[in-house]
Design an enzyme around this catalytic site. Structure first.
Site, mmCIF file in Angstrom:
data_model
loop_
_atom_site.group_PDB
_atom_site.id
_atom_site.type_symbol
_atom_site.label_atom_id
_atom_site.label_comp_id
_atom_site.label_asym_id
_atom_site.label_seq_id
_atom_site.Cartn_x
_atom_site.Cartn_y
_atom_site.Cartn_z
ATOM 1 N N PRO A 96 30.517 6.776 -5.618
ATOM 2 C CA PRO A 96 30.811 5.642 -4.736
ATOM 3 C C PRO A 96 31.694 6.052 -3.554
ATOM 4 O O PRO A 96 31.795 5.327 -2.579
ATOM 5 C CB PRO A 96 31.527 4.635 -5.642
ATOM 6 C CG PRO A 96 31.858 5.355 -6.901
ATOM 7 C CD PRO A 96 30.994 6.570 -6.988
ATOM 8 N N GLU B 249 35.237 8.756 -14.376
ATOM 9 C CA GLU B 249 35.844 8.652 -13.039
ATOM 10 C C GLU B 249 35.323 9.737 -12.094
ATOM 11 O O GLU B 249 35.848 9.903 -10.998
ATOM 12 C CB GLU B 249 37.369 8.717 -13.136
ATOM 13 C CG GLU B 249 37.986 7.567 -13.944
ATOM 14 C CD GLU B 249 37.716 6.199 -13.331
ATOM 15 O OE1 GLU B 249 37.891 6.044 -12.112
ATOM 16 O OE2 GLU B 249 37.316 5.297 -14.094
ATOM 17 N N ARG C 114 8.511 8.658 -1.980
ATOM 18 C CA ARG C 114 7.481 7.900 -1.271
ATOM 19 C C ARG C 114 7.258 8.411 0.146
ATOM 20 O O ARG C 114 6.269 8.045 0.786
ATOM 21 C CB ARG C 114 7.772 6.388 -1.290
ATOM 22 C CG ARG C 114 9.012 5.981 -0.565
ATOM 23 C CD ARG C 114 9.315 4.503 -0.760
ATOM 24 N NE ARG C 114 8.420 3.621 -0.018
ATOM 25 C CZ ARG C 114 8.477 3.420 1.294
ATOM 26 N NH1 ARG C 114 9.376 4.069 2.028
ATOM 27 N NH2 ARG C 114 7.642 2.588 1.884
ATOM 28 N N ASP D 55 8.345 0.587 7.946
ATOM 29 C CA ASP D 55 9.383 0.185 6.992
ATOM 30 C C ASP D 55 10.593 -0.356 7.738
ATOM 31 O O ASP D 55 10.959 0.167 8.783
ATOM 32 C CB ASP D 55 9.919 1.410 6.214
ATOM 33 C CG ASP D 55 8.952 1.941 5.177
ATOM 34 O OD1 ASP D 55 7.981 1.230 4.865
ATOM 35 O OD2 ASP D 55 9.183 3.057 4.694
HETATM 36 CL CL1 6GU Z 1 26.247 7.068 -6.184
HETATM 37 N N1 6GU Z 1 27.730 6.078 -8.119
HETATM 38 C C1 6GU Z 1 28.435 5.084 -8.706
HETATM 39 N N2 6GU Z 1 29.007 5.300 -9.883
HETATM 40 N N3 6GU Z 1 28.598 3.890 -8.140
HETATM 41 C C2 6GU Z 1 28.023 3.705 -6.963
HETATM 42 C C3 6GU Z 1 27.280 4.681 -6.312
HETATM 43 C C4 6GU Z 1 27.146 5.881 -6.925
HETATM 44 N N4 6GU Z 1 26.841 4.191 -5.139
HETATM 45 C C5 6GU Z 1 27.299 2.943 -5.089
HETATM 46 N N5 6GU Z 1 28.012 2.650 -6.174
#
Ligand code: 6GU
Length: 270
Positions: free
Chosen positions: A94, A121, A163, A178
């Site tokens: 994230p 984590e 794709r 797209d």
């Molecule tokens: Cl790539 N991993 C996690 N754990 N949460 C996320 C993410 C990735 N992308 C958005 N939220």
């Protein structure tokens, strides 16, 4: 294209056997190899995590299993195969850079991708540093929300990339318009679509689509795209290049309550 995924939940990647990606594998367009990270642990409990240095909640993935796993996967590169170049290492987190259509297009051009979805984590930082010395490493997030692990993001990214590969979609033109495709519609969302029957539960379809008039149909679709983009993603309109809009586009936006600022950019009117 070759794809390797190292994970503590290989079964989470089962959907890669289904639908578009499954067919691409069956046809030999994609060579997908899923590996269980615990293969590279050596203790009775197959430990992959430990407490964070400095304290705090949660657990951190230990570096040693990742190091052994990645060394072994990298060593399977075959000098004659698509894996003659070192892979791009895609690290879902994230805290990464946003995964966009632009990045999907860039990665679709690579012969070999290795994904390292983590739980807990995240992975001990030294693993990313170790491989960044040798490989193109991309830390990538799929959006502004937090998931329990990187496996679902890998499914998302692999589908977006697969794709785009030649011969995977039935019709090569299907991804040309797209939403978010670079070029063409210039960052507009796609508008509504219709098929048979011509009347369903008393609802018809827009007359113009039956007119056979390709120019008017294209214009109508673009107007719909503007309406949907202005409603759902006003940020895309504000960011768009004003030079990419023709006279009709400008009239459409004004009709939707948008105005051009002194900087030339479009903004919703007060
Ligand atoms: Cl790539 N991993 C996690 N754990 N949460 C996320 C993410 C990735 N992308 C958005 N939220």
């Amino acid at each position: 294209m070759r794809l390797d995924v190292v994970t503590i939940f290989p079964e989470y990647l089962e959907p890669l056997n289904v639908s578009l990606v499954g067919k691409a594998r069956a046809r030999g367009v994609l060579d997908v190899r899923v590996h269980d990270l615990r293969t590279w642990t050596h203790d009775r409990h197959n430990t992959v995590d430990d407490t964070p240095y400095g304290g705090g909640p949660g657990m951190v993935m230990k570096p040693e299993p990742w190091g052994e796993a990645l060394d072994e996967v990298l060593a399977t590169g075959e000098p004659e195969g698509p894996d003659q170049e070192p892979p791009v290492l895609v690290v879902p987190t994230p805290s990464g850079r946003p995964f966009t259509q632009e990045l999907a297009v860039e990665l679709a051009d690579k012969p070999w991708l290795v994904f390292t979805p983590a739980r807990y984590e995240g992975i001990d930082r030294r693993v990313i540093e170790e491989y960044a010395d040798r490989l193109d490493v991309r830390e990538v997030s799929i959006g502004d929300y937090v998931l329990a692990g990187g496996e679902a993001p890998v499914l998302v990214m692999v589908e977006a990339i697969a794709r785009l590969l030649p011969g995977v979609l039935g019709n090569a033109a299907s991804h040309q318009d797209d939403s978010f495709a670079p070029g063409t519609m210039a960052n507009l969302l796609e508008g509504p679509v219709y098929t048979k029957p011509p009347e369903w539960r008393g609802r018809g379809i827009p007359e113009v689509l039956l007119s056979g008039h390709h120019g008017r149909i294209a214009r109508w679709r673009r107007d719909q795209a503007f309406a949907r983009t202005a409603a759902n993603r006003p940020d895309l309109i504000e960011r768009c290049d004003p030079e990419a809009l023709d006279k009709h586009d400008r009239a459409t936006l004004e009709g939707l309550g948008w105005r051009q600022g002194t900087d030339g950019r479009w903004h919703p009117a007060e």
